[in-house]
Design a protein around this motif. Structure first.
Motif, short mmCIF file in Angstrom:
data_model
loop_
_atom_site.label_atom_id
_atom_site.label_comp_id
_atom_site.label_asym_id
_atom_site.label_seq_id
_atom_site.Cartn_x
_atom_site.Cartn_y
_atom_site.Cartn_z
N TYR A 76 -22.84 -6.92 -2.81
CA TYR A 76 -22.02 -6.24 -4.06
C TYR A 76 -20.48 -6.26 -2.81
N LEU B 135 -18.81 -9.03 -2.04
CA LEU B 135 -18.92 -10.48 -2.84
C LEU B 135 -17.66 -9.68 -3.94
N VAL B 136 -16.29 -8.52 -4.20
CA VAL B 136 -15.67 -8.16 -4.84
C VAL B 136 -15.42 -8.58 -4.43
N ALA C 256 -19.69 -15.62 -3.64
CA ALA C 256 -18.21 -14.89 -4.17
C ALA C 256 -17.36 -15.92 -5.06
N VAL D 46 -19.16 -17.56 -7.92
CA VAL D 46 -19.15 -16.72 -9.41
C VAL D 46 -17.92 -16.40 -9.41
N PRO E 171 -18.76 -9.20 -12.89
CA PRO E 171 -19.34 -8.40 -11.97
C PRO E 171 -19.34 -7.06 -11.57
N CYS F 263 -22.26 -4.17 -11.36
CA CYS F 263 -22.47 -3.53 -9.98
C CYS F 263 -22.49 -1.95 -10.33
#
Length: 408
Positions: free
Chosen positions: A27, A30-31, A154, A157, A174, A178
């Protein structure tokens, strides 16, 4: 840690701790990288140039690193479990809020909040993981794979959600995932099924003062250089593919995102290999080898303008991240247990905060020369410095390959 690692309860706690730490690692990456692809959509939506839009993400990358020190301090003073819960909810709510941004200022604030809460993971999650693992090198390798998976998906998405539903959903969806994970984490923690306070399960004889000083000085150089390379690659790769692979699958935002995802997917398991090597061979040689091998690969990537660049980029990233288990193992070995979290916090200030200067170079270079080609030469300088510094590390084995007299 509650329960011996060899008991059923201990094994369950170990697996869940490693599991949540690994998911959180995915996470975190990804973010942070969603915007690197979303910016390609915003060029048309907000009628702004790439360099101008990309600059909006610089505060996020700075906070992603600078937040590591206060996060590690709070973890030592308060609770690793509490900080991990704050990570899940803080990142999720910040991402959802960013999806509602309607102007550059709101985007900067939203991205800055994402960077601040995402900064919790590395200085808290990694020592939390190490201290609840029987095979730290292997656990770090698995954890690294999840981080690479987060980086890999990432771009895909962001490209898929942004192209199909609008760029806003590239953050909102996302973010909801989370927050949902945070709720599950609190539920599992309520029953004591994950570890909390570190009990320094890695018990080894203390290294000499001279070795500690030497390792920390060397790692200050190598961590900064490898962090710069990682940040530059992660944030510039979508635009590099957009410019160099302007046909076929790379002709759309979704195609570019797919290619970036392929690169990080191919390189993801490099950290598993790096983790196994870190458990079996002297950390210095594992770490040094990963630095040296990047030099010819970066030189080759500089001249490639064909689909072979995708394979070369996967080798670049794979070699960069495969040294991280050895790097983290070195830090875990030489940092005194009483301030291990703060040592990791200082590391990630360098690797994610100060190295954000590399991210700042991306719009500067593109705005000056009209392409990102010079970034490969800049990365070559950094990896050469890192390799030279790594040659001065002391020789030490970690994990299953430890020397006689050392216990874990």
């Amino acid at each position: 840690m509650g329960g011996n690692l060899f008991s059923d309860a201990g094994r369950r706690q170990q697996l869940l701790t490693v599991g949540f730490a690994s998911v959180a690692h995915a996470y975190a990456h990804l973010v942070i990288l969603l915007y690197a692809t979303v910016v390609l959509i915003l060029e048309d939506k907000w009628s702004m140039g790439y360099a101008e839009l990309f600059a909006l993400s610089i505060p996020m990358t700075i906070m992603f690193g600078l937040g590591a020190l206060p996060a590690s301090w709070l973890s030592d003073r308060w609770s690793p479990f509490g900080m991990m819960a704050l990570f899940f909810f803080g990142v999720g709510i910040s991402a959802i809020g960013t999806g509602f941004a309607t102007n550059p200022l709101q985007m900067v604030l939203g991205l800055g909040a994402i960077g601040t809460f995402a900064s919790i993971y590395h200085p808290v999650g990694i020592p939390w993981l190490v201290d609840h693992s029987r095979s730290p090198g292997r656990a770090l390798g698995v954890n690294g794979v999840f981080g690479s998976i987060g980086t890999a998906v990432a771009a895909l998405v962001a490209a898929w959600l942004g192209s199909r539903y609008g760029w806003e959903y590239a953050f909102i969806v996302p973010g909801l995932v989370c927050v949902g994970t945070g709720m599950l984490f609190l539920f599992v923690g309520w029953f004591g099924w994950v570890g909390n306070r570190v009990e320094h399960s890695v018990r080894i004889s203390g290294p000499g003062t001279s070795d500690i000083k030497r390792v920390f000085l060397v790692l200050a150089v190598t961590v900064l250089c490898t962090g710069l390379i990682y940040q530059i690659t992660a944030f510039s790769l979508p635009k590099i593919f957009d410019e160099r692979l302007d046909y076929g699958i790379g002709a759309s935002v979704l195609g570019v995102g797919g290619l970036v995802s392929v690169v990080y997917a191919l390189s993801a398991f490099a950290q598993l290999i790096g983790g196994e090597l870190a458990d079996r061979f002297p950390l210095k040689y594992v770490y040094l080898g990963c630095q040296v091998l990047q030099i010819p690969v970066l030189a080759l990537a500089y001249i490639l303008y064909s689909p072979v660049l995708v394979v070369c980029a996967a080798l670049m990233v794979g070699l960069n991240v495969s040294g991280q288990p050895a790097e983290n193992a070195l830090l875990a070995r030489y940092a005194p247990p009483s301030w291990r979290s703060r040592a990791f916090g200082a590391k990630f200030v360098l690797t994610l905060g100060v190295s954000a200067l590399g991210v700042a170079l991306v719009p500067m270079v593109h705005g000056t020369v009209g392409s990102l080609d010079p970034m490969f030469l800049i990365m070559l300088v950094f990896v050469t410095l890192s390799a030279a510094a790594a040659t001065t590390l002391p020789v030490y084995r970690f994990g299953n390959g430890k020397p006689k007299g050392e216990t874990l």
